[in-house]
Motif scaffolding. Structure first.
Motif, mmCIF file in Angstrom:
data_model
loop_
_atom_site.group_PDB
_atom_site.id
_atom_site.type_symbol
_atom_site.label_atom_id
_atom_site.label_comp_id
_atom_site.label_asym_id
_atom_site.label_seq_id
_atom_site.Cartn_x
_atom_site.Cartn_y
_atom_site.Cartn_z
ATOM 1 N N GLN A 128 -43.296 11.028 -34.429
ATOM 2 C CA GLN A 128 -43.474 9.648 -34.903
ATOM 3 C C GLN A 128 -44.956 9.321 -35.076
ATOM 4 O O GLN A 128 -45.305 8.382 -35.798
ATOM 5 N N CYS A 173 -35.868 1.420 -33.068
ATOM 6 C CA CYS A 173 -36.791 2.551 -33.190
ATOM 7 C C CYS A 173 -37.940 2.148 -34.113
ATOM 8 O O CYS A 173 -37.698 1.557 -35.166
ATOM 9 N N LEU A 174 -39.165 2.490 -33.720
ATOM 10 C CA LEU A 174 -40.330 2.140 -34.541
ATOM 11 C C LEU A 174 -40.305 2.846 -35.900
ATOM 12 O O LEU A 174 -40.956 2.395 -36.834
ATOM 13 N N HIS A 205 -33.494 8.954 -26.066
ATOM 14 C CA HIS A 205 -33.891 8.572 -27.420
ATOM 15 C C HIS A 205 -35.107 9.390 -27.872
ATOM 16 O O HIS A 205 -35.128 9.920 -28.993
ATOM 17 N N GLU A 206 -36.111 9.500 -26.997
ATOM 18 C CA GLU A 206 -37.352 10.196 -27.376
ATOM 19 C C GLU A 206 -37.133 11.710 -27.481
ATOM 20 O O GLU A 206 -37.676 12.349 -28.382
HETATM 21 NI NI NI Z 1 -37.376 6.015 -31.892
#
Ligand code: NI
Length: 177
Positions: free
Chosen positions: A58, A105-106, A147-148
């Protein structure tokens, strides 16, 4: 903040890095100046975007690392989450309990969806010192860890949803019928 620590542009869904498994790091690589700088920038970027976690892909790097952290006193999780950096993360479920909750989520801005996750997991990997890391997480922090780690395996939370019926824009949540 140290001079020259930059906020990174967060990759958005569609960027190829988000859909590819990333490269694992050796302990000596973890300790290198470049990688230490990267994790500082990831922590700053996570703060800047009010995220709870951020994965290497990300932050525009094809590397198996994530940061997570949350100040105490938030509505979401009042206990907060200590700032944590983990390289080469691996998850082992503990027990057979699952929990469903909202995720965002970003890399998928403005949306939220319900996701079922393991309630309790053991996380192993390498710490920022390049030494073995091992910790058990439960509840919301366990959700963040899953999630990560998914990110680093090329998955986003949309892939974990049981269909897309709960997917909604943040601004429309809580409207009721
Ligand atoms: Ni995310």
């Amino acid at each position: 903040m140290s001079v020259g620590i930059a906020v990174r542009k967060v990759t958005q869904l569609g960027h190829p890095y988000l859909r590819r498994p990333v490269r694992r790091l050796k302990p000596e690589e973890v300790r290198s100046a470049d990688v230490q700088r990267l994790v500082r920038e990831m922590a700053v970027t996570m703060d800047e975007y009010d995220g709870v976690g951020l994965a290497g892909n990300q932050a525009g790097e094809d590397l198996a690392v994530f940061v997570m952290g949350l100040p105490k006193g938030t509505k979401r999780h009042p206990d907060g989450i200590q700032l944590t950096v983990v390289f080469n993360p691996e998850i082992r479920p503990i027990g057979d309990e699952w929990e469903e909750d909202w995720e965002g989520c970003l890399s998928v801005p403005d949306l939220r969806g319900m996701v079922r996750r393991r309630k309790k997991v053991e996380l192993t990997g390498l710490g920022p010192d390049g030494k073995a890391f091992k910790r058990v997480y439960e509840g919301f922090p366990a959700r963040v860890v899953q999630h990560e780690t998914d990110h680093l395996n090329g998955l986003v939370y949309l892939d974990r949803m049981d269909g897309l019926k709960t997917l909604c824009y943040l601004g429309e949540m809580g409207r009721g019928g």
